[in-house]
Design a protein around this motif. Structure first.
Motif, mmCIF file in Angstrom:
data_model
loop_
_atom_site.group_PDB
_atom_site.id
_atom_site.type_symbol
_atom_site.label_atom_id
_atom_site.label_comp_id
_atom_site.label_asym_id
_atom_site.label_seq_id
_atom_site.Cartn_x
_atom_site.Cartn_y
_atom_site.Cartn_z
ATOM 1 N N HIS A 158 0.833 -1.420 -0.264
ATOM 2 C CA HIS A 158 0.244 0.218 0.127
ATOM 3 C C HIS A 158 0.838 1.257 0.238
ATOM 4 O O HIS A 158 1.242 1.586 0.660
ATOM 5 C CB HIS A 158 -0.985 -0.088 1.228
ATOM 6 C CG HIS A 158 -1.742 -1.463 1.597
ATOM 7 N ND1 HIS A 158 -2.752 -1.615 0.719
ATOM 8 C CD2 HIS A 158 -1.674 -2.347 2.555
ATOM 9 C CE1 HIS A 158 -3.188 -2.962 1.377
ATOM 10 N NE2 HIS A 158 -2.362 -3.391 1.618
ATOM 11 N N LYS A 281 2.002 -7.659 4.623
ATOM 12 C CA LYS A 281 1.002 -8.192 5.402
ATOM 13 C C LYS A 281 -0.340 -7.400 5.907
ATOM 14 O O LYS A 281 -1.298 -7.428 6.533
ATOM 15 C CB LYS A 281 0.996 -9.243 6.445
ATOM 16 C CG LYS A 281 2.251 -10.104 6.492
ATOM 17 C CD LYS A 281 2.472 -11.307 7.962
ATOM 18 C CE LYS A 281 3.832 -12.539 6.836
ATOM 19 N NZ LYS A 281 4.033 -13.000 8.889
ATOM 20 N N THR A 283 -2.827 -5.079 5.934
ATOM 21 C CA THR A 283 -4.165 -5.388 4.870
ATOM 22 C C THR A 283 -5.248 -3.966 5.160
ATOM 23 O O THR A 283 -5.138 -3.545 6.918
ATOM 24 C CB THR A 283 -5.056 -6.713 4.961
ATOM 25 O OG1 THR A 283 -6.156 -6.672 6.500
ATOM 26 C CG2 THR A 283 -4.017 -7.701 4.695
ATOM 27 N N ARG A 289 -8.012 2.559 1.724
ATOM 28 C CA ARG A 289 -7.289 2.366 0.047
ATOM 29 C C ARG A 289 -7.245 3.088 -0.685
ATOM 30 O O ARG A 289 -6.793 4.259 -2.009
ATOM 31 C CB ARG A 289 -7.280 1.256 -0.308
ATOM 32 C CG ARG A 289 -6.837 -0.067 0.743
ATOM 33 C CD ARG A 289 -6.378 -0.837 -0.123
ATOM 34 N NE ARG A 289 -7.439 -1.726 -0.520
ATOM 35 C CZ ARG A 289 -7.660 -3.090 -0.043
ATOM 36 N NH1 ARG A 289 -7.260 -3.349 0.533
ATOM 37 N NH2 ARG A 289 -9.070 -3.457 -1.124
#
Length: 365
Positions: A158, A281, A283, A289
């Motif tokens: 991200h 890892k 999330t 996002r």
């Protein structure tokens, strides 16, 4: 002839008249006599020069030893983490800046350990910083150490900017770190009271703090005197002037410890490697996002507009320069003509100006 002799007598310096009585230390060797009492000012000047030179070499040695001791203390750790640790050893950039480079590890493209130490070798700068820190209480120069982990793109799925910052650094950190202007500072009950979180969205902080190892290291009271910030960023530290491929970094900023306290940072620096390995890892919620993506798209549009405006200004400036060059060439050509030809050209220009002014007045009517 007499006038020539008179001129020479004026130009000739008067002979040195040694005092008849001299009381003090004296050294004689054949025709040479040295009397130290006549060189009092020179002694002070020579002493000041020797002090300056000694200050330079002592300060240079202090900085070198400080950087070398810290690198040597973590040499074994770097050897276990990288296939090519400390490439080229400790590299000197001047007398107060040093760095090392390590590479060859999963998730980490490279690690730069960067030392920016106070200029102990420079007497003038040392005096200035000392005096200025008394005048301005906010001016507090420190021996800075940065561990800059450049990540492989896959190591951080991200795009975001996030940091944990010591509260006494909050006042000035955004002046030196443009990327942190994307964030907002806030308190977090999980952290010690001397630390704050700078994050774009709370969801990012929650995802990162699932890594308990880095939390335990940040809670260690031994790091408090040295910790400045720990950040994750996909943006450059200085504002870019054009679009470029983003690089992702984990940056630990510290006050460089003295050789006797190097081991106080061992737990924190060791925890950074599993912390980096945990980043793939992470999330985030879909809405987070989307917000992160929108922020970057908005900034990219701003950069495009600025780039187009800068290009437009460059073209206009180029046209103006071209016109100015043509005018200068024409003026040089006219200056070489005869007076009668110059007068004809001036008359022609006057008539042209009259016709233009008449045309403008007709259009206004």
């Amino acid at each position: 002839m007499a006038s020539f002799v008179n001129v020479l007598s004026r130009l000739t310096p008067p002979p040195f008249a040694a005092p008849e009585e001299y009381v003090g230390l004296e050294y004689r060797w054949k025709l040479f006599v040295f009397r130290p009492a006549y060189f009092k000012n020179e002694v002070f000047i020579l002493g000041a020069l020797l002090f300056y030179v000694a200050f330079f070499f002592v300060g240079q040695s202090i900085n070198s030893r400080k950087a070398e001791n810290l690198v040597n203390s973590y040499r074994d750790l770097l050897k276990t983490q990288f296939s090519s640790p400390n490439v080229n050893g400790l590299v000197r950039d001047g007398h107060s800046d040093f760095f090392t480079f390590s590479t060859g590890r999963k998730n980490i493209a490279s690690l730069h350990m960067i030392f920016r130490l106070k200029p102990y070798h420079d007497l003038a700068q040392t005096l200035f910083q000392t005096v200025w820190s008394i005048v301005d209480l906010q001016h507090n120069p420190k021996d800075d150490l940065q561990l800059d982990f450049k990540l492989f793109p896959s190591a951080l799925p991200h795009d975001f900017v996030w940091a944990v910052v010591a509260k006494d650094e909050l006042r000035n950190i955004k002046d030196g770190r443009w990327d942190l202007t994307f964030t907002r500072a806030s308190e977090n009950s999980i952290l010690p009271p001397n630390l704050s979180v700078m994050s774009e969205f709370a969801d990012v902080t929650e995802a990162i703090f699932k890594n308990t190892a880095i939390l335990d290291a940040l809670k260690d009271p031994k790091i408090a005197p040295y910790f400045r910030s720990l950040s994750i960023t996909d943006q450059p530290r200085e504002r870019p002037s054009k679009l470029s491929s983003p690089e992702k970094h984990v940056i630990l900023s510290l006050v460089c410890p003295s050789p006797s306290h190097v081991n106080d940072l061992s737990a924190l620096i060791s925890a950074l490697f599993p912390f980096v390995d945990s980043l793939p890892k992470i999330t985030l919620r879909p809405e987070t996002r989307s917000k992160l993506k929108k922020v970057r798209e908005t900034f990219e549009k701003t950069l495009k507009v600025e780039a187009e405006q800068a290009k437009k200004e460059e073209l206009e400036q180029a046209r103006e320069d071209q016109k100015a060059a043509k005018r200068k060439a024409e003026e040089e050509r006219i200056s070489k003509l005869s007076a009668a030809e110059q007068q004809k050209i001036l008359e022609r220009e006057r008539k042209r100006s009259i016709r233009k002014s008449q045309g403008k007045s007709v259009r206004k009517v």
